[in-house]
Design an enzyme around this catalytic site. Structure first.
Site, PDB file in Angstrom:
ATOM      1  N   ASP A  29      13.002  36.948 151.783  1.00  0.00           N
ATOM      2  CA  ASP A  29      13.840  35.750 151.905  1.00  0.00           C
ATOM      3  C   ASP A  29      13.045  34.548 151.430  1.00  0.00           C
ATOM      4  O   ASP A  29      11.999  34.220 152.006  1.00  0.00           O
ATOM      5  CB  ASP A  29      14.252  35.597 153.380  1.00  0.00           C
ATOM      6  CG  ASP A  29      15.153  34.395 153.636  1.00  0.00           C
ATOM      7  OD1 ASP A  29      15.579  33.735 152.666  1.00  0.00           O
ATOM      8  OD2 ASP A  29      15.417  34.128 154.830  1.00  0.00           O
ATOM      9  N   MET A  74       8.916  36.817 154.988  1.00  0.00           N
ATOM     10  CA  MET A  74       9.309  35.535 154.388  1.00  0.00           C
ATOM     11  C   MET A  74       8.473  35.308 153.127  1.00  0.00           C
ATOM     12  O   MET A  74       7.244  35.371 153.165  1.00  0.00           O
ATOM     13  CB  MET A  74       9.087  34.379 155.365  1.00  0.00           C
ATOM     14  CG  MET A  74      10.086  34.310 156.524  1.00  0.00           C
ATOM     15  SD  MET A  74      11.823  34.187 156.034  1.00  0.00           S
ATOM     16  CE  MET A  74      11.856  32.630 155.140  1.00  0.00           C
ATOM     17  N   HIS A  83      19.552  35.193 160.819  1.00  0.00           N
ATOM     18  CA  HIS A  83      18.108  34.921 160.742  1.00  0.00           C
ATOM     19  C   HIS A  83      17.818  33.735 161.652  1.00  0.00           C
ATOM     20  O   HIS A  83      18.153  32.598 161.325  1.00  0.00           O
ATOM     21  CB  HIS A  83      17.750  34.638 159.272  1.00  0.00           C
ATOM     22  CG  HIS A  83      16.307  34.255 159.055  1.00  0.00           C
ATOM     23  ND1 HIS A  83      15.860  33.685 157.882  1.00  0.00           N
ATOM     24  CD2 HIS A  83      15.214  34.371 159.857  1.00  0.00           C
ATOM     25  CE1 HIS A  83      14.550  33.465 157.974  1.00  0.00           C
ATOM     26  NE2 HIS A  83      14.138  33.866 159.160  1.00  0.00           N
ATOM     27  N   MET A 110      18.715  27.360 162.584  1.00  0.00           N
ATOM     28  CA  MET A 110      17.484  26.561 162.694  1.00  0.00           C
ATOM     29  C   MET A 110      17.640  25.529 163.807  1.00  0.00           C
ATOM     30  O   MET A 110      18.717  24.952 163.970  1.00  0.00           O
ATOM     31  CB  MET A 110      17.224  25.823 161.376  1.00  0.00           C
ATOM     32  CG  MET A 110      17.105  26.730 160.174  1.00  0.00           C
ATOM     33  SD  MET A 110      16.704  25.762 158.710  1.00  0.00           S
ATOM     34  CE  MET A 110      16.697  27.039 157.458  1.00  0.00           C
ATOM     35  N   SER A 152      22.462  33.717 151.184  1.00  0.00           N
ATOM     36  CA  SER A 152      22.197  32.835 152.323  1.00  0.00           C
ATOM     37  C   SER A 152      23.124  31.629 152.270  1.00  0.00           C
ATOM     38  O   SER A 152      23.101  30.852 151.309  1.00  0.00           O
ATOM     39  CB  SER A 152      20.752  32.339 152.289  1.00  0.00           C
ATOM     40  OG  SER A 152      20.628  31.221 153.155  1.00  0.00           O
ATOM     41  N   HIS A 186      23.960  36.288 154.954  1.00  0.00           N
ATOM     42  CA  HIS A 186      22.742  35.848 155.652  1.00  0.00           C
ATOM     43  C   HIS A 186      22.978  34.455 156.247  1.00  0.00           C
ATOM     44  O   HIS A 186      23.313  33.507 155.535  1.00  0.00           O
ATOM     45  CB  HIS A 186      21.592  35.822 154.638  1.00  0.00           C
ATOM     46  CG  HIS A 186      20.259  35.483 155.218  1.00  0.00           C
ATOM     47  ND1 HIS A 186      19.437  36.416 155.825  1.00  0.00           N
ATOM     48  CD2 HIS A 186      19.582  34.308 155.269  1.00  0.00           C
ATOM     49  CE1 HIS A 186      18.319  35.831 156.222  1.00  0.00           C
ATOM     50  NE2 HIS A 186      18.373  34.545 155.904  1.00  0.00           N
ATOM     51  N   MET A 219      15.642  31.044 163.071  1.00  0.00           N
ATOM     52  CA  MET A 219      14.412  30.258 162.909  1.00  0.00           C
ATOM     53  C   MET A 219      14.384  29.258 164.053  1.00  0.00           C
ATOM     54  O   MET A 219      14.598  28.053 163.870  1.00  0.00           O
ATOM     55  CB  MET A 219      14.396  29.586 161.530  1.00  0.00           C
ATOM     56  CG  MET A 219      13.995  30.561 160.427  1.00  0.00           C
ATOM     57  SD  MET A 219      14.496  29.987 158.805  1.00  0.00           S
ATOM     58  CE  MET A 219      16.215  30.462 158.863  1.00  0.00           C
ATOM     59  N   GLY A 275      12.578  27.208 156.450  1.00  0.00           N
ATOM     60  CA  GLY A 275      13.071  25.870 156.732  1.00  0.00           C
ATOM     61  C   GLY A 275      14.041  25.322 155.697  1.00  0.00           C
ATOM     62  O   GLY A 275      14.985  24.634 156.046  1.00  0.00           O
ATOM     63  N   GLY A 299      15.762  26.704 148.105  1.00  0.00           N
ATOM     64  CA  GLY A 299      15.349  26.147 146.823  1.00  0.00           C
ATOM     65  C   GLY A 299      13.857  26.041 146.595  1.00  0.00           C
ATOM     66  O   GLY A 299      13.418  25.353 145.674  1.00  0.00           O
ATOM     67  N   ASP A 333      21.439  31.417 158.458  1.00  0.00           N
ATOM     68  CA  ASP A 333      20.181  30.820 158.898  1.00  0.00           C
ATOM     69  C   ASP A 333      20.403  29.860 160.065  1.00  0.00           C
ATOM     70  O   ASP A 333      20.960  28.779 159.894  1.00  0.00           O
ATOM     71  CB  ASP A 333      19.538  30.055 157.731  1.00  0.00           C
ATOM     72  CG  ASP A 333      18.990  30.994 156.672  1.00  0.00           C
ATOM     73  OD1 ASP A 333      18.128  31.826 157.012  1.00  0.00           O
ATOM     74  OD2 ASP A 333      19.445  30.915 155.513  1.00  0.00           O
ATOM     75  N   GLY A 384      13.143  31.987 147.583  1.00  0.00           N
ATOM     76  CA  GLY A 384      12.719  31.919 146.190  1.00  0.00           C
ATOM     77  C   GLY A 384      13.093  33.125 145.353  1.00  0.00           C
ATOM     78  O   GLY A 384      12.551  33.313 144.263  1.00  0.00           O
TER      79      GLY A 384
HETATM   80  C1  DX5 Z   1      14.753  29.470 154.287  1.00  0.00           C
HETATM   81  C2  DX5 Z   1      15.885  30.385 154.653  1.00  0.00           C
HETATM   82  C3  DX5 Z   1      16.465  31.083 153.484  1.00  0.00           C
HETATM   83  C4  DX5 Z   1      16.998  30.172 152.403  1.00  0.00           C
HETATM   84  C5  DX5 Z   1      16.632  30.822 151.101  1.00  0.00           C
HETATM   85  O1  DX5 Z   1      13.997  29.207 155.384  1.00  0.00           O
HETATM   86  O2  DX5 Z   1      15.486  31.368 155.569  1.00  0.00           O
HETATM   87  O3  DX5 Z   1      17.421  32.053 153.860  1.00  0.00           O
HETATM   88  O4  DX5 Z   1      18.376  29.953 152.425  1.00  0.00           O
HETATM   89  O5  DX5 Z   1      17.009  29.992 150.057  1.00  0.00           O
HETATM   90  P1  DX5 Z   1      16.581  30.246 148.554  1.00  0.00           P
HETATM   91  O6  DX5 Z   1      17.117  31.613 148.168  1.00  0.00           O
HETATM   92  O7  DX5 Z   1      17.247  29.138 147.816  1.00  0.00           O
HETATM   93  O8  DX5 Z   1      15.101  30.188 148.488  1.00  0.00           O
HETATM   94 ZN    ZN Z   2      16.860  33.087 155.920  1.00  0.00          ZN
END
Ligand code: DX5
Ligand code: ZN
Length: 223
Positions: free
Chosen positions: A173, A135, A64, A35, A8, A31, A66, A140, A143, A33, A175
């Site tokens: 997706d 998810m 993705h 937002m 990501s 990936h 969001m 959002g 980390g 994101d 953690g």
């Molecule tokens: C969070 C995103 C993820 C994010 C995952 O809402 O959709 O794609 O980048 O990040 P890590 O792998 O650090 O949890």
């Molecule tokens: Zn994502």
């Protein structure tokens, strides 16, 4: 079945995407994101950036969304030529109709569910989608730590995909890292998003390889 590792770029350097894309050249998909500061309390980028990203990498983009009001906006991302477009079910009035629209444009169609959204309502319609994204954190931010309870939904979806022999990718997706990817694969995922676990590694390509090996070992040891 082989595992897909999709780094990501939320964890990449936003001023150096081209350099960072080159550092993950053994990724399966990238990936991306998107937002909007409404569906989630964070803001990244939109259509012009996603269009431009496709010009600087030969890798397929795993977009993705969001964002709110996906019935209005998601098609535009498919029209950029993005390989895969995943929208949140919570933001759509009619996920199946939207998936059909995305497929008609030529993208793979994915549906995503937040940790609080039950998976049962989607199991009967899985064939309408190319990917289900469960998810494993609240969307959002990168980390965060994986929410264990979400893995029950991964297992339920895996059972249905296998029973019906569906060609649907099961993505997780949030953690995901080297400490848990193997058991997440055992639970049923085959497509893994990893942001911080990839981008904070000294050698990102080696970390992608490491994550893929662990995931494949998990897939092999599923019962
Ligand atoms: C969070 C995103 C993820 C994010 C995952 O809402 O959709 O794609 O980048 O990040 P890590 O792998 O650090 O949890
Ligand atoms: Zn994502």
């Amino acid at each position: 079945m082989s595992a897909r590792i999709n780094p990501s770029i939320l964890s990449a350097d936003f001023a150096n995407f081209e350099r960072d894309f080159n550092s993950i050249s053994n990724a399966d998909l990238i990936h991306v994101d998107v937002m909007d500061n409404h569906f989630v309390p964070n803001l990244t980028f939109g259509l012009p950036m996603v269009t431009r990203m496709q010009q600087i990498t030969p890798k397929p983009l795993d977009v993705h969304l969001m964002i709110d009001d996906v019935d209005r906006w998601a098609a535009g991302y498919a029209e950029t030529g993005a390989y895969s477009v995943t929208f949140h079910a919570e933001a759509s009035d009619n996920p199946v109709a939207l998936a059909r629209k995305l497929r008609a444009i030529g993208a793979r169609a994915g549906v995503a569910i937040k940790p609080g959204t039950a998976v049962e309502g989607f199991l009967d319609d899985l064939a309408e989608f190319d990917q289900l994204l469960v998810m494993t954190v609240e969307p959002g931010f990168g980390g965060q730590s994986l929410i264990e309870e979400t893995l029950n939904k991964v297992s339920a979806a895996r059972r249905r995909i296998n029973t019906e022999k569906l060609d649907v990718w099961l993505q997780v997706d949030g953690g995901i890292d080297e400490s848990n990817i193997e058991r997440v694969a055992i639970a049923g995922a085959d497509t893994f998003v990893a942001g911080s676990a990839v981008f904070k590694a000294q050698d990102r390509a080696k970390q992608i390889e490491n994550l893929r090996n662990l995931a494949e070992s998990g897939i092999k040891h599923r019962h």
